[in-house]
Write a protein that holds these residues in place. Structure first.
Motif, PDB file in Angstrom:
ATOM      1  N   LEU A 153       0.813  -1.217   0.000  1.00  0.00           N
ATOM      2  CA  LEU A 153       0.000   0.000   0.000  1.00  0.00           C
ATOM      3  C   LEU A 153       0.846   1.266   0.000  1.00  0.00           C
ATOM      4  N   THR A 154       2.131   1.125  -0.314  1.00  0.00           N
ATOM      5  CA  THR A 154       3.035   2.278  -0.254  1.00  0.00           C
ATOM      6  C   THR A 154       2.714   3.322  -1.320  1.00  0.00           C
ATOM      7  N   ASP A 155       2.022   2.923  -2.366  1.00  0.00           N
ATOM      8  CA  ASP A 155       1.686   3.890  -3.422  1.00  0.00           C
ATOM      9  C   ASP A 155       0.556   4.830  -3.016  1.00  0.00           C
ATOM     10  N   TYR A 156      -0.150   4.504  -1.930  1.00  0.00           N
ATOM     11  CA  TYR A 156      -1.275   5.328  -1.496  1.00  0.00           C
ATOM     12  C   TYR A 156      -0.778   6.346  -0.463  1.00  0.00           C
ATOM     13  N   ASN A 157      -0.816   7.617  -0.820  1.00  0.00           N
ATOM     14  CA  ASN A 157      -0.415   8.694   0.089  1.00  0.00           C
ATOM     15  C   ASN A 157      -1.659   9.509   0.413  1.00  0.00           C
ATOM     16  N   LEU A 158      -2.360   9.094   1.460  1.00  0.00           N
ATOM     17  CA  LEU A 158      -3.659   9.672   1.777  1.00  0.00           C
ATOM     18  C   LEU A 158      -3.555  10.636   2.960  1.00  0.00           C
ATOM     19  N   LEU A 159      -4.534  11.519   3.043  1.00  0.00           N
ATOM     20  CA  LEU A 159      -4.614  12.442   4.172  1.00  0.00           C
ATOM     21  C   LEU A 159      -5.010  11.689   5.434  1.00  0.00           C
ATOM     22  N   ASN A 160      -4.487  12.136   6.570  1.00  0.00           N
ATOM     23  CA  ASN A 160      -4.947  11.552   7.828  1.00  0.00           C
ATOM     24  C   ASN A 160      -6.267  12.211   8.227  1.00  0.00           C
ATOM     25  N   ALA A 161      -6.822  11.824   9.365  1.00  0.00           N
ATOM     26  CA  ALA A 161      -8.152  12.290   9.765  1.00  0.00           C
ATOM     27  C   ALA A 161      -8.196  13.806   9.951  1.00  0.00           C
ATOM     28  N   ALA A 162      -7.191  14.384  10.627  1.00  0.00           N
ATOM     29  CA  ALA A 162      -7.186  15.832  10.875  1.00  0.00           C
ATOM     30  C   ALA A 162      -7.048  16.599   9.565  1.00  0.00           C
ATOM     31  N   GLU A 163      -6.188  16.128   8.678  1.00  0.00           N
ATOM     32  CA  GLU A 163      -5.972  16.811   7.397  1.00  0.00           C
ATOM     33  C   GLU A 163      -7.220  16.742   6.526  1.00  0.00           C
ATOM     34  N   LYS A 164      -7.879  15.598   6.509  1.00  0.00           N
ATOM     35  CA  LYS A 164      -9.074  15.455   5.670  1.00  0.00           C
ATOM     36  C   LYS A 164     -10.216  16.340   6.183  1.00  0.00           C
ATOM     37  N   LEU A 165     -10.379  16.402   7.497  1.00  0.00           N
ATOM     38  CA  LEU A 165     -11.445  17.231   8.058  1.00  0.00           C
ATOM     39  C   LEU A 165     -11.171  18.704   7.811  1.00  0.00           C
ATOM     40  N   GLU A 166      -9.923  19.124   7.923  1.00  0.00           N
ATOM     41  CA  GLU A 166      -9.566  20.514   7.667  1.00  0.00           C
ATOM     42  C   GLU A 166      -9.785  20.868   6.201  1.00  0.00           C
ATOM     43  N   ASP A 181     -13.915  13.569  17.705  1.00  0.00           N
ATOM     44  CA  ASP A 181     -13.387  12.217  17.476  1.00  0.00           C
ATOM     45  C   ASP A 181     -11.924  12.267  17.044  1.00  0.00           C
ATOM     46  N   VAL A 182     -11.602  13.231  16.181  1.00  0.00           N
ATOM     47  CA  VAL A 182     -10.216  13.358  15.719  1.00  0.00           C
ATOM     48  C   VAL A 182      -9.298  13.708  16.880  1.00  0.00           C
ATOM     49  N   GLU A 183      -9.766  14.620  17.744  1.00  0.00           N
ATOM     50  CA  GLU A 183      -8.943  15.010  18.889  1.00  0.00           C
ATOM     51  C   GLU A 183      -8.805  13.878  19.902  1.00  0.00           C
ATOM     52  N   ARG A 184      -9.751  12.941  19.896  1.00  0.00           N
ATOM     53  CA  ARG A 184      -9.635  11.765  20.774  1.00  0.00           C
ATOM     54  C   ARG A 184      -8.685  10.720  20.183  1.00  0.00           C
ATOM     55  N   GLY A 185      -8.222  10.936  18.954  1.00  0.00           N
ATOM     56  CA  GLY A 185      -7.264  10.012  18.344  1.00  0.00           C
ATOM     57  C   GLY A 185      -7.824   9.125  17.261  1.00  0.00           C
ATOM     58  N   VAL A 186      -9.046   9.378  16.821  1.00  0.00           N
ATOM     59  CA  VAL A 186      -9.604   8.564  15.738  1.00  0.00           C
ATOM     60  C   VAL A 186      -8.878   8.889  14.433  1.00  0.00           C
ATOM     61  N   ASN A 187      -8.256   7.908  13.846  1.00  0.00           N
ATOM     62  CA  ASN A 187      -7.541   8.073  12.560  1.00  0.00           C
ATOM     63  C   ASN A 187      -7.459   6.690  11.909  1.00  0.00           C
ATOM     64  N   THR A 188      -8.561   6.258  11.325  1.00  0.00           N
ATOM     65  CA  THR A 188      -8.686   4.894  10.800  1.00  0.00           C
ATOM     66  C   THR A 188      -8.030   4.779   9.428  1.00  0.00           C
ATOM     67  N   TYR A 189      -7.150   3.786   9.300  1.00  0.00           N
ATOM     68  CA  TYR A 189      -6.553   3.492   7.988  1.00  0.00           C
ATOM     69  C   TYR A 189      -7.383   2.377   7.349  1.00  0.00           C
ATOM     70  N   TRP A 190      -8.393   2.794   6.592  1.00  0.00           N
ATOM     71  CA  TRP A 190      -9.381   1.852   6.067  1.00  0.00           C
ATOM     72  C   TRP A 190      -8.799   0.882   5.041  1.00  0.00           C
ATOM     73  N   TYR A 218     -13.517   0.659   0.662  1.00  0.00           N
ATOM     74  CA  TYR A 218     -12.683   1.192   1.743  1.00  0.00           C
ATOM     75  C   TYR A 218     -11.866   2.396   1.290  1.00  0.00           C
ATOM     76  N   ALA A 219     -11.569   2.451  -0.005  1.00  0.00           N
ATOM     77  CA  ALA A 219     -10.824   3.599  -0.523  1.00  0.00           C
ATOM     78  C   ALA A 219     -11.662   4.875  -0.473  1.00  0.00           C
ATOM     79  N   LEU A 220     -12.994   4.738  -0.400  1.00  0.00           N
ATOM     80  CA  LEU A 220     -13.885   5.901  -0.392  1.00  0.00           C
ATOM     81  C   LEU A 220     -14.202   6.402   1.012  1.00  0.00           C
ATOM     82  N   LEU A 221     -13.797   5.669   2.036  1.00  0.00           N
ATOM     83  CA  LEU A 221     -14.169   6.031   3.406  1.00  0.00           C
ATOM     84  C   LEU A 221     -13.210   7.065   3.991  1.00  0.00           C
ATOM     85  N   ASN A 222     -13.761   7.910   4.846  1.00  0.00           N
ATOM     86  CA  ASN A 222     -12.964   8.955   5.494  1.00  0.00           C
ATOM     87  C   ASN A 222     -12.250   8.419   6.731  1.00  0.00           C
TER      88      ASN A 222
END
Length: 673
Positions: free
Chosen positions: A289-302, A332-341, A426-430
């Motif tokens: 999965l190294t080719d996938y460079n996705l935003l983390n939860a905080a970055e995506k929400l921002e 949720d993000v501040e509580r540490g939610v950052n799911t790598y789907w 799973y690629a479509l989930l936040n």
């Protein structure tokens, strides 16, 4: 994308005492008194065999530098009655074997020809006859089993795509690396009829493959085997693979060869004492999965906030609802939610293949028993293919008569799709979504739409379901396939250079597809009627076919330079296809996974379609001094699948060939290897 982390092959060989090959001809030349002068012309005799001790019929023995020679008879023996002197050099040649030069010492000779990969390159195997490459004017490429095994320990068709640039495998982004999917292979371009884009069409094991670009597959003379059978063959059993690409292929096989022909040959039984061989291959595969460079939860929400996703200038109430949704996600993000789907439906797998080979016998009777097991789990969880194969090859020779019978039994179970859904889900989930709810259970919904009493709702729209929720309940998408094939051949050589044969092939195939979803499946979230919730779709396909053929092959070599090869084949075949299916709904309990337990039968289906055909093919080839060649091929087909007003279809091809590398003046230029 997945990668192979480790691949290990193991080969063990046990021989039941003594040498592994029996000597077909024990020379007693030491006991024979031969009276001759070194310069006296006398009679030269001997026998020519292969490495397994099998007499070679039709081998050419010629005195070097002359046109004097002989051809071996049905027992592999030859006699040169005149023109040979003591210490004369004899050149021995035969189709598919290394040329050999030996010196005659005045005694009966025992000559063993070696079949090597280099020699294989000089032979064209069409599946129904063999011909030297110098005398074949069509387009053909032959690769040895050793070349296949150097590249792939699994699907042999993947190896061919790297060895022959004209043979292509369609990349399918939807099926990915699912071992139950059936890729599309092409060899003569793409058909322009219909929309058969490999990115849109996914064919799984058990489905009817209607794609128009698939080539014809021939396995040990059995014409029209399925692509899945070729994919499942143990590479350790491969002797060679030949690709036929042009009009010559259609002239030999007719309309079924319009997309080219792949001819697969497996290893023949070797004579000698009992020999037991084990071949094992082990692989560890993991998702890359190294080719996938996705935003983390905080970055995506921002990013969503800056894009105005949580603002609505047209309605104060709706904007307040959107900001409330944003606040909950931010907490949720501040509580540490950052799911790598992306990693949730994937796994690291251990794939293995085992093969046990038992062979032996005499020159007159040889046998080979093969048993193999293949376990290929998929990278997607709860997918994979598990197959078992058994084959028995028996060959008996008595003087000019050769009788052989090869029986195959294959059983394959394929878990076609994952209960986790597709990788695209799973690629479509936040990443700010939680997998589990506050009770530690897999949540059914990842996000719910907000609607107020006065009709205001958030602009983002529908509910977002959790694709992992379906793993809590029993689901099924499985194919079970059972196939039995038997190929009988009787071959007789009544006179020198003429070979007659009768072939009979029987095939029986059954395939069951079972697709089950209970009422708890997320597909039925909006369905209220209990009779409509849950589904079981069962289909059964059965095929019974036979193919009978008579062939005659006449080859003549004279003066060591002229080669005439002719071939005739007539065959008749029948296939009977039967299918039945039931679609039932209403399965309130996920343990009720039998089609007859459904509350309502929505539909039934069935079909029966027998097809019959017959045809004949004739070929003639002439080669002079391995430099110049001409051949003519013709075939006519008749089939019940053709139109009523045009039941017959003729095919023909003709060609000329000039082997420039055989010319002496070309050799002197030193421009070719």
């Amino acid at each position: 994308m997945h990668r192979t982390l480790l691949s290990i092959s193991v080969l063990l060989s046990l021989i039941g005492g003594g040498n592994s090959y029996a000597t077909p001809y024990q020379s007693n030349s030491e006991k024979v008194s031969v009276q001759q002068q070194s310069d006296e012309h006398t009679q030269c005799t001997g026998i020519v065999t292969d490495a397994q001790g099998e007499p070679i019929v039709g081998a050419s023995i010629r005195i070097k530098g002359t046109s004097i020679g002989a051809v071996t008879d049905v027992n592999g023996k030859f006699v040169i009655k005149k023109g040979v002197t003591n210490q004369a050099s004899l050149v021995v040649t035969y189709l598919g074997y290394e040329d050999q030069t030996v010196k005659w010492n005045g005694k009966p000779m025992n000559i063993v020809l070696a079949e090597k990969s280099k020699a294989l390159e000089g032979v064209v195997v069409t599946g129904i006859f063999e011909r030297k490459k110098e005398g074949f004017t069509g387009s053909a490429n032959r690769v040895s089993g050793d070349d296949i095994r150097k590249i792939s320990s699994g699907n042999i068709l993947n190896a061919i795509t790297m060895l022959d640039p004209g043979f292509r495998k369609g990349d399918n982004m939807l099926s990915g690396s699912n071992p139950s999917s059936v890729p599309e292979f092409s060899m003569r371009g793409q058909s322009s009829m219909g929309d058969y884009s490999t990115d849109e069409t996914v064919i799984m094991r058990g489905d009817v493959d209607t794609r128009p670009n698939q080539p014809l597959f021939v396995l040990d003379g059995i014409i029209g085997v399925s692509v899945t059978k070729i994919m499942d063959i143990d590479p350790a059993q491969i002797e060679s693979i030949t690709l036929l690409k042009d009009a010559a292929a259609m002239a030999i096989y007719g309309s079924q060869a319009s997309n080219g022909v792949i001819v697969v040959e497996t290893k023949a039984p070797a004579a000698g004492k009992l020999r037991v061989t084990y071949n094992g291959n082990y692989k560890i595969e993991y998702p890359d999965l190294t080719d996938y460079n996705l935003l983390n939860a905080a970055e995506k929400l921002e990013l969503e906030k800056r894009a105005g996703f949580y603002s609505d200038p047209t309605s104060v109430q709706d904007e307040q609802n959107q900001l409330e949704i944003y606040r909950r996600k931010l907490l949720d993000v501040e509580r540490g939610v950052n799911t790598y789907w992306l990693s949730q439906p994937l796994r690291t797998v251990f794939a293995q293949r085992h093969g046990l080979n038992i062979e032996g016998g005499t020159n007159e009777l040889r046998y080979k028993l093969y048993a193999g097991v293949n376990s290929a789990p998929g990278i997607m969880k709860k997918t994979g293919v598990n197959g078992t194969s058994v084959s028995l090859d028996i060959r008996y020779r008595y003087k000019g008569l050769l009788i052989s019978n090869v029986a195959y039994v294959d059983y394959t179970v394929s878990d076609r799709t994952s209960p986790y859904g597709t990788f695209n889900d799973y690629a479509l989930l936040n990443p700010y979504y939680r997998i589990y709810d506050s009770n530690g259970q897999i949540a059914k919904y990842l996000e719910r739409s907000v609607t107020t009493t006065d009709g205001h709702y958030r602009i983002s729209g529908a509910d977002v379901g959790n694709p992992m929720y379906n793993t809590l309940y029993n689901t099924k998408d499985q194919n079970k396939a059972f196939e039995v094939r038997d190929a009988f051949r009787a071959e007789y050589t009544p006179i020198e250079n003429l070979r007659l044969a009768f072939d009979l092939t029987l095939t029986k195939t059954t395939s069951d597809n079972d697709v089950f979803k209970s009422a708890n499946h997320t597909d039925y979230i909006t369905v209220q009627n209990i009779d409509q919730r849950g589904m079981y779709n069962w289909t059964n396909d059965t095929r019974l076919g036979w193919d009978a053929a008579f062939t005659a092959n006449y080859n003549k070599v004279w003066k060591g330079r002229h080669v005439l090869a002719s071939f005739f084949r007539w065959n008749i075949k029948q296939d009977k296809f039967h299918s039945a299916g039931v679609l039932a709904t209403g399965f309130p309990n996920d343990k009720m996974d039998y089609v007859y337990l459904g509350a309502k039968v929505q539909s039934t289906s069935g079909d029966e379609s027998p097809t019959r055909s017959f045809g004949g093919v004739a070929t003639v080839s002439y080669t002079y001094d391995q430099k110049y060649a001409a051949d003519l091929n013709g075939r006519i087909d008749a089939s019940s699948e053709f139109g009523r007003n045009n039941r017959y279809a003729p095919f023909w091809s003709a060609g000329l060939r000039w082997n420039m590398d055989k010319e002496n003046w070309i050799k002197k230029l030193n421009i070719f290897d």
